[in-house]
Design a protein around this motif. Structure first.
Motif, PDB file in Angstrom:
ATOM      1  N   SER A  89     -38.171 -17.692  39.535  1.00  0.00           N
ATOM      2  CA  SER A  89     -38.710 -18.938  40.025  1.00  0.00           C
ATOM      3  C   SER A  89     -40.099 -18.852  40.581  1.00  0.00           C
ATOM      4  O   SER A  89     -40.924 -19.868  39.794  1.00  0.00           O
ATOM      5  CB  SER A  89     -37.830 -19.721  41.055  1.00  0.00           C
ATOM      6  OG  SER A  89     -36.602 -19.995  40.697  1.00  0.00           O
ATOM      7  N   ALA A  90     -40.671 -18.092  41.267  1.00  0.00           N
ATOM      8  CA  ALA A  90     -41.888 -17.932  41.926  1.00  0.00           C
ATOM      9  C   ALA A  90     -42.908 -17.625  40.648  1.00  0.00           C
ATOM     10  O   ALA A  90     -44.068 -18.106  40.752  1.00  0.00           O
ATOM     11  CB  ALA A  90     -41.995 -17.015  42.905  1.00  0.00           C
ATOM     12  N   LEU A  91     -42.434 -16.905  39.668  1.00  0.00           N
ATOM     13  CA  LEU A  91     -43.516 -16.119  38.622  1.00  0.00           C
ATOM     14  C   LEU A  91     -43.481 -17.403  37.573  1.00  0.00           C
ATOM     15  O   LEU A  91     -44.736 -17.529  36.832  1.00  0.00           O
ATOM     16  CB  LEU A  91     -43.130 -14.929  38.084  1.00  0.00           C
ATOM     17  CG  LEU A  91     -43.407 -13.634  38.919  1.00  0.00           C
ATOM     18  CD1 LEU A  91     -42.531 -12.626  38.277  1.00  0.00           C
ATOM     19  CD2 LEU A  91     -44.841 -13.623  38.872  1.00  0.00           C
ATOM     20  N   SER A  92     -42.554 -18.233  37.570  1.00  0.00           N
ATOM     21  CA  SER A  92     -42.532 -19.183  36.400  1.00  0.00           C
ATOM     22  C   SER A  92     -43.555 -20.164  36.513  1.00  0.00           C
ATOM     23  O   SER A  92     -44.014 -20.707  35.442  1.00  0.00           O
ATOM     24  CB  SER A  92     -41.243 -19.970  36.246  1.00  0.00           C
ATOM     25  OG  SER A  92     -40.942 -20.818  37.415  1.00  0.00           O
ATOM     26  N   ARG A  93     -44.468 -20.263  37.609  1.00  0.00           N
ATOM     27  CA  ARG A  93     -45.265 -21.188  37.881  1.00  0.00           C
ATOM     28  C   ARG A  93     -46.954 -20.469  37.799  1.00  0.00           C
ATOM     29  O   ARG A  93     -47.726 -21.038  38.045  1.00  0.00           O
ATOM     30  CB  ARG A  93     -45.017 -22.104  39.160  1.00  0.00           C
ATOM     31  CG  ARG A  93     -43.964 -22.690  39.171  1.00  0.00           C
ATOM     32  CD  ARG A  93     -43.761 -23.527  40.362  1.00  0.00           C
ATOM     33  NE  ARG A  93     -43.241 -22.916  41.513  1.00  0.00           N
ATOM     34  CZ  ARG A  93     -42.100 -22.500  41.717  1.00  0.00           C
ATOM     35  NH1 ARG A  93     -41.231 -23.015  40.792  1.00  0.00           N
ATOM     36  NH2 ARG A  93     -41.571 -21.977  42.775  1.00  0.00           N
ATOM     37  N   GLN A  94     -46.598 -19.274  37.365  1.00  0.00           N
ATOM     38  CA  GLN A  94     -47.931 -18.556  37.382  1.00  0.00           C
ATOM     39  C   GLN A  94     -48.277 -17.901  35.855  1.00  0.00           C
ATOM     40  O   GLN A  94     -48.167 -16.646  35.861  1.00  0.00           O
ATOM     41  CB  GLN A  94     -47.767 -17.360  38.407  1.00  0.00           C
ATOM     42  CG  GLN A  94     -47.730 -17.839  39.905  1.00  0.00           C
ATOM     43  CD  GLN A  94     -49.104 -18.091  40.502  1.00  0.00           C
ATOM     44  OE1 GLN A  94     -50.237 -17.763  39.890  1.00  0.00           O
ATOM     45  NE2 GLN A  94     -49.018 -19.141  41.210  1.00  0.00           N
ATOM     46  N   TYR A  95     -48.619 -18.694  34.885  1.00  0.00           N
ATOM     47  CA  TYR A  95     -48.736 -18.159  33.688  1.00  0.00           C
ATOM     48  C   TYR A  95     -49.882 -17.021  33.506  1.00  0.00           C
ATOM     49  O   TYR A  95     -49.606 -15.973  32.685  1.00  0.00           O
ATOM     50  CB  TYR A  95     -48.823 -19.388  32.648  1.00  0.00           C
ATOM     51  CG  TYR A  95     -49.107 -18.725  31.261  1.00  0.00           C
ATOM     52  CD1 TYR A  95     -47.976 -18.295  30.771  1.00  0.00           C
ATOM     53  CD2 TYR A  95     -50.151 -18.591  30.581  1.00  0.00           C
ATOM     54  CE1 TYR A  95     -47.948 -17.950  29.377  1.00  0.00           C
ATOM     55  CE2 TYR A  95     -50.288 -18.193  29.441  1.00  0.00           C
ATOM     56  CZ  TYR A  95     -49.197 -17.824  28.587  1.00  0.00           C
ATOM     57  OH  TYR A  95     -49.415 -17.382  27.380  1.00  0.00           O
TER      58      TYR A  95
END
Length: 169
Positions: A89-95
């Motif tokens: 979840s946290a990485l999914s917003r950090q392309y």
């Protein structure tokens, strides 16, 4: 005629957006100037070099990642021993970070593992690096939309990956 004022925060925010579109490779001073609608002079006034700008953007990205991770941990306290879904979840917003991990940038991978290890000290940094790389691979595949018809396959792949990662610890 009034001159526009460009402060470091405005430049940093627009640089962060640019980074999130394409990673460090897209973070060129001229590209930042273009999205800021200015010359390169204000950018070099605020940041001494491209490296300084990249460092500031990465610090902001890591900070946002850690805040998102903490929010995920807080939201799902009952299953806080397994970082898999929290990281997802946290990485999914950090392309931008995903792009760097996919390209094999070990400094980024190590920093993400160190940040994560602060909150999941029961996992080794070796295991967390593997979690981060596999999750970024899944998120990258998912973002291409080539597998949009295969969402169930992605879910199955994700479950297999999660089980594999459990064996690492």
């Amino acid at each position: 005629m009034k001159r526009a004022q460009y402060d470091a925060q405005l430049i940093l925010n627009r640089s962060y957006d640019l980074f999130n579109e394409g990673g460090l490779v897209s973070l060129k001073v001229r590209a930042v100037a273009k999205v800021c609608h200015c010359s390169v002079i204000p950018i070099y006034r605020c940041f001494q070099s491209r490296n300084e700008l990249c460092k500031a953007v990465l610090n902001q990205s890591f900070s946002i990642f850690e805040k998102d991770l903490l929010k995920e941990i807080e939201t799902h306290k009952t299953d806080s021993h397994d970082p898999y879904w929290r990281l997802y979840s946290a990485l999914s917003r950090q392309y931008g970070l995903i792009k760097e991990v996919i390209s094999g940038n070990m400094k980024i991978i190590d920093e993400l593992a160190q940040i994560t290890h602060k909150h999941f000290s029961n996992k080794s940094t070796y295991a967390l690096r593997a979690y981060i790389q596999l999750i970024c691979m899944i998120l990258n595949i998912k973002s291409t939309n080539e597998l949009s018809d295969l969402n169930s396959s992605l879910l199955a792949f994700s479950k297999i990956t999660q089980n594999f990662l459990k064996t690492l610890t």
